[in-house]
Design an enzyme around this catalytic site. Structure first.
Site, PDB file in Angstrom:
ATOM      1  N   ASP A   1     -11.008  -5.863  10.308  1.00 44.58           N
ATOM      2  CA  ASP A   1      -9.656  -5.507  10.761  1.00 44.58           C
ATOM      3  C   ASP A   1      -9.517  -6.128  12.142  1.00 44.58           C
ATOM      4  O   ASP A   1     -10.142  -5.664  13.101  1.00 44.58           O
ATOM      5  CB  ASP A   1      -9.524  -3.976  10.813  1.00 44.58           C
ATOM      6  CG  ASP A   1      -8.119  -3.516  11.207  1.00 44.58           C
ATOM      7  OD1 ASP A   1      -7.321  -4.344  11.696  1.00 44.58           O
ATOM      8  OD2 ASP A   1      -7.836  -2.313  11.033  1.00 44.58           O
TER       9      ASP A   1
ATOM     10  N   GLU B   1      -4.652  -5.094   4.701  1.00 48.44           N
ATOM     11  CA  GLU B   1      -3.547  -4.862   5.638  1.00 48.44           C
ATOM     12  C   GLU B   1      -2.788  -6.155   5.918  1.00 48.44           C
ATOM     13  O   GLU B   1      -3.377  -7.173   6.286  1.00 48.44           O
ATOM     14  CB  GLU B   1      -4.094  -4.308   6.955  1.00 48.44           C
ATOM     15  CG  GLU B   1      -3.046  -4.160   8.042  1.00 48.44           C
ATOM     16  CD  GLU B   1      -3.570  -3.466   9.300  1.00 48.44           C
ATOM     17  OE1 GLU B   1      -4.775  -3.577   9.585  1.00 48.44           O
ATOM     18  OE2 GLU B   1      -2.751  -2.799   9.972  1.00 48.44           O
TER      19      GLU B   1
ATOM     20  N   ASP C   1      -2.050  -7.756  13.135  1.00 48.17           N
ATOM     21  CA  ASP C   1      -2.952  -6.679  12.704  1.00 48.17           C
ATOM     22  C   ASP C   1      -3.243  -6.875  11.219  1.00 48.17           C
ATOM     23  O   ASP C   1      -2.438  -6.480  10.378  1.00 48.17           O
ATOM     24  CB  ASP C   1      -2.253  -5.332  12.975  1.00 48.17           C
ATOM     25  CG  ASP C   1      -3.124  -4.136  12.636  1.00 48.17           C
ATOM     26  OD1 ASP C   1      -4.321  -4.325  12.353  1.00 48.17           O
ATOM     27  OD2 ASP C   1      -2.594  -3.010  12.661  1.00 48.17           O
TER      28      ASP C   1
ATOM     29  N   HIS D   1       0.084  -0.388  17.671  1.00 48.93           N
ATOM     30  CA  HIS D   1       0.805   0.787  17.139  1.00 48.93           C
ATOM     31  C   HIS D   1       2.077   0.843  17.969  1.00 48.93           C
ATOM     32  O   HIS D   1       2.122   1.473  19.031  1.00 48.93           O
ATOM     33  CB  HIS D   1      -0.027   2.057  17.282  1.00 48.93           C
ATOM     34  CG  HIS D   1      -1.225   2.059  16.364  1.00 48.93           C
ATOM     35  ND1 HIS D   1      -2.175   3.036  16.364  1.00 48.93           N
ATOM     36  CD2 HIS D   1      -1.614   1.188  15.400  1.00 48.93           C
ATOM     37  CE1 HIS D   1      -3.096   2.768  15.447  1.00 48.93           C
ATOM     38  NE2 HIS D   1      -2.776   1.642  14.860  1.00 48.93           N
TER      39      HIS D   1
ATOM     40  N   HIS E   1      -5.745   7.995   5.985  1.00 50.51           N
ATOM     41  CA  HIS E   1      -4.776   7.568   7.002  1.00 50.51           C
ATOM     42  C   HIS E   1      -3.468   7.204   6.325  1.00 50.51           C
ATOM     43  O   HIS E   1      -3.363   7.210   5.107  1.00 50.51           O
ATOM     44  CB  HIS E   1      -5.327   6.408   7.843  1.00 50.51           C
ATOM     45  CG  HIS E   1      -5.706   5.173   7.072  1.00 50.51           C
ATOM     46  ND1 HIS E   1      -4.789   4.255   6.612  1.00 50.51           N
ATOM     47  CD2 HIS E   1      -6.921   4.706   6.677  1.00 50.51           C
ATOM     48  CE1 HIS E   1      -5.418   3.280   6.001  1.00 50.51           C
ATOM     49  NE2 HIS E   1      -6.707   3.524   6.007  1.00 50.51           N
TER      50      HIS E   1
ATOM     51  N   TYR F   1     -12.008   4.778   0.971  1.00 48.15           N
ATOM     52  CA  TYR F   1     -13.277   4.930   1.690  1.00 48.15           C
ATOM     53  C   TYR F   1     -14.112   5.977   0.956  1.00 48.15           C
ATOM     54  O   TYR F   1     -13.760   7.156   0.959  1.00 48.15           O
ATOM     55  CB  TYR F   1     -13.015   5.365   3.137  1.00 48.15           C
ATOM     56  CG  TYR F   1     -11.941   4.511   3.799  1.00 48.15           C
ATOM     57  CD1 TYR F   1     -12.252   3.301   4.404  1.00 48.15           C
ATOM     58  CD2 TYR F   1     -10.592   4.907   3.749  1.00 48.15           C
ATOM     59  CE1 TYR F   1     -11.258   2.504   4.967  1.00 48.15           C
ATOM     60  CE2 TYR F   1      -9.592   4.125   4.313  1.00 48.15           C
ATOM     61  CZ  TYR F   1      -9.934   2.928   4.920  1.00 48.15           C
ATOM     62  OH  TYR F   1      -8.947   2.141   5.473  1.00 48.15           O
TER      63      TYR F   1
ATOM     64  N   GLU G   1      -1.076  -1.022   4.889  1.00 48.87           N
ATOM     65  CA  GLU G   1      -2.530  -1.049   4.949  1.00 48.87           C
ATOM     66  C   GLU G   1      -3.217   0.097   4.220  1.00 48.87           C
ATOM     67  O   GLU G   1      -3.928   0.894   4.835  1.00 48.87           O
ATOM     68  CB  GLU G   1      -2.989  -1.073   6.403  1.00 48.87           C
ATOM     69  CG  GLU G   1      -2.362  -0.005   7.302  1.00 48.87           C
ATOM     70  CD  GLU G   1      -2.917  -0.066   8.729  1.00 48.87           C
ATOM     71  OE1 GLU G   1      -4.146  -0.039   8.863  1.00 48.87           O
ATOM     72  OE2 GLU G   1      -2.119  -0.140   9.674  1.00 48.87           O
TER      73      GLU G   1
ATOM     74  N   HIS H   1       2.277   1.367  10.233  1.00 54.00           N
ATOM     75  CA  HIS H   1       2.837   1.741  11.531  1.00 54.00           C
ATOM     76  C   HIS H   1       3.718   0.599  11.991  1.00 54.00           C
ATOM     77  O   HIS H   1       3.610  -0.523  11.496  1.00 54.00           O
ATOM     78  CB  HIS H   1       1.709   2.014  12.541  1.00 54.00           C
ATOM     79  CG  HIS H   1       0.656   0.927  12.591  1.00 54.00           C
ATOM     80  ND1 HIS H   1       0.808  -0.225  13.310  1.00 54.00           N
ATOM     81  CD2 HIS H   1      -0.555   0.818  11.963  1.00 54.00           C
ATOM     82  CE1 HIS H   1      -0.256  -0.985  13.157  1.00 54.00           C
ATOM     83  NE2 HIS H   1      -1.097  -0.391  12.334  1.00 54.00           N
TER      84      HIS H   1
ATOM     85  N   HIS I   1     -12.491   3.342  12.709  1.00 60.20           N
ATOM     86  CA  HIS I   1     -12.375   2.542  13.936  1.00 60.20           C
ATOM     87  C   HIS I   1     -13.742   2.063  14.414  1.00 60.20           C
ATOM     88  O   HIS I   1     -14.047   2.084  15.611  1.00 60.20           O
ATOM     89  CB  HIS I   1     -11.643   3.338  15.028  1.00 60.20           C
ATOM     90  CG  HIS I   1     -10.165   3.408  14.774  1.00 60.20           C
ATOM     91  ND1 HIS I   1      -9.317   4.224  15.473  1.00 60.20           N
ATOM     92  CD2 HIS I   1      -9.380   2.741  13.894  1.00 60.20           C
ATOM     93  CE1 HIS I   1      -8.070   4.069  15.015  1.00 60.20           C
ATOM     94  NE2 HIS I   1      -8.097   3.176  14.054  1.00 60.20           N
TER      95      HIS I   1
HETATM   96  N1  GLY Z   1      -6.171  -1.968  13.671  1.00 62.82           N
HETATM   97  C1  GLY Z   1      -5.588  -0.724  13.838  1.00 62.82           C
HETATM   98  C2  GLY Z   1      -4.767  -0.382  12.689  1.00 62.82           C
HETATM   99  O1  GLY Z   1      -4.872  -1.009  11.653  1.00 62.82           O
HETATM  100  O2  GLY Z   1      -3.936   0.476  12.742  1.00 62.82           O
HETATM  101 MN    MN Z   2      -2.748  -1.383  11.408  1.00 63.42          MN
HETATM  102 MN    MN Z   3      -5.567  -2.991  11.478  1.00 71.88          MN
END
Ligand code: GLY
Ligand code: MN
Ligand code: MN
Length: 441
Positions: free
Chosen positions: A259, A407, A270, A360, A349, A387, A383, A353, A242
């Site tokens: 992003d 994403e 997104d 989200h 992650h 990393y 997405e 979502h 983030h």
């Molecule tokens: N930009 C926040 C996410 O991809 O969840």
């Molecule tokens: Mn997202």
């Molecule tokens: Mn995102």
């Protein structure tokens, strides 16, 4: 307004039908927050409140009273005030809320303490999102206690609180054709913003220059707000999930991870893309990028009605883990690496979502203890990312400090899915061609 008054009306009707008689729903608007001294943060309406009203002023409370003969939809809002409106802009006032937003009855917010207990009295259940706004929780209890204080005069206080979130968020999870139209447009604007940033990218510029390109595209298309603060992370910063400092200079040889998504009429987009500052991926970057893309394409391919929520994630994890083995970043049998979640060193992650009014978005991911099935009209992100931390000395140097995420936003259709964010390329060659064209322009 792309969402029609009729649709807002239908949402309230549907909610009241599931609430049933003898109940009341109370939904407060978002609060106007102070940033510093006389400066306020831009006002953003609460998504639930907007979903049910389309009304975007602070200091308001929406009340639904199924079956009430004098009117089921009541609003408390700011009164008209020419002096305040001269400074801060138009207010609808109670008359405007009835005339333009379909309320059956509307009162000044300053009268709520006198009127709301009377509306609650005699109803058995209060639908309310308890715990989200402590100040408002207290006021709800005060109103309830006002009625309890009158039981000896024959008042009937409500006996049950029910979480409004569950009913309302199941409705918000399934997008209507009008909502999908807005989300398609939001995704198209965000896709154009990503294309613009890719084409403007040069070494020597700063991450914030690319953020400015994104904002330019958002704003000139009428989106004054983003759905979340844009992430523009180059080099090692791409590994900070983030990252929003966006203030490092762009260097040839580095990747940039962007992003970013605009918010249009209260709906989010997104999108993430990752591309080389120089316009050409080096060999190690290309290998990791292709692996991430293969995972994303396979995950998208798995999406159709009846498939459970976790399937795209499981598909992405399998492709990534297998690829990481082949590149020598993970060692051991595939299934064992998956079972012990060895991929989490590089992919920490989940694969997506829900997406909607909130980036989200609301909606349960499980029914009971089972992942829920996808249904037409649900919108989700896909997405996957990789990393490789800059300080990871367990892997060859060429991989370190590489952050990649790809994403897209997809809606589940009757036969599979539609990619809302198709307008920004993601194949290696397409990205290189787009960036080369940007340099010639
Ligand atoms: N930009 C926040 C996410 O991809 O969840
Ligand atoms: Mn997202
Ligand atoms: Mn995102």
């Amino acid at each position: 307004m792309t969402i029609s008054r009729r649709e807002y009306n239908r949402r309230r009707k549907d909610l009241m039908a599931t609430m049933g008689p003898n109940s009341i729903a109370v939904v407060p608007a978002a609060q106007q927050l102070v940033r510093n001294r006389d400066v306020e943060y831009p006002f953003r309406q609460d998504s639930d409140f907007h979903y049910l009203s389309g009304f975007d002023e602070p200091d308001a409370v929406l009340v639904l009273l199924p079956g009430r003969r004098q009117g089921q939809y009541v609003m408390f809002c700011q009164e008209r005030d020419p002096a305040r409106e001269l400074w801060n802009g138009h207010r609808s006032g109670p008359e405007g809320v009835c005339a333009d937003f379909g309320a059956d009855d509307a009162f000044p917010i300053s009268d709520i303490d006198d009127i709301l207990p009377g509306l609650m009295e005699g109803r058995e259940r209060i639908y309310y999102a308890m715990g989200r706004t402590p100040d408002f929780d207290r006021r709800i209890m005060d109103w309830l206690n006002t009625i309890r204080g009158k039981v000896r005069s024959g008042a009937h206080p409500p006996g049950e609180f029910v979480d409004l979130d569950h009913l309302l968020h199941e409705m918000r999870l399934l997008k209507s054709p009008a909502e999908l139209k807005v989300m398609r447009r939001a995704a198209a604007i965000s896709a154009a913003a990503h294309v613009r940033a890719m084409q403007a990218c040069r070494s020597g510029l700063n991450e914030y220059h690319l953020e400015a390109e994104l904002q330019h595209e958002f704003m000139t298309n009428g989106c004054r707000n983003w759905a979340y603060p844009p992430i523009v992370g180059s080099g090692d910063n791409g590994c900070i999930l983030h990252y929003t400092d966006n203030n490092r200079s762009l260097k040839d040889g580095d990747l940039v991870l962007i992003d970013a998504g605009c918010e249009l009429e209260g709906y989010a987009s997104d999108i993430t893309r990752t591309f080389p500052v120089s316009g050409i991926f080096n060999a190690a970057q290309a290998q990791l990028y292709q692996l991430c893309l293969d995972a994303q394409l396979a995950a998208i391919d798995s999406i159709k009605p009846g498939v459970t929520w976790n399937v795209p994630h499981e598909v992405a994890v399998r492709v990534l883990t297998d690829g990481l083995r082949k590149l020598g970043l993970l060692k051991g049998p595939l299934q064992r690496l998956i079972d012990k979640q060895a991929y989490q060193a590089f992919y920490m992650h989940r694969t997506g979502h829900w997406l909607g009014m909130d980036v989200h978005d609301v909606g349960d991911y499980k029914i009971g203890d089972q992942w829920r099935e996808l249904e037409p009209g649900m919108v989700l992100t896909v997405e996957p990312g990789l990393y490789i931390a800059p300080g990871n000395t367990k892997v060859a140097k060429k991989w370190r400090g590489t952050g990649i995420r790809i994403e897209d936003d997809v809606v589940v259709t009757r036969t599979g899915c539609e990619i809302l964010s198709y307008g920004v390329p993601k194949q290696l060659e397409e990205i290189e061609a787009l960036m080369a064209a940007g340099r010639q322009a």
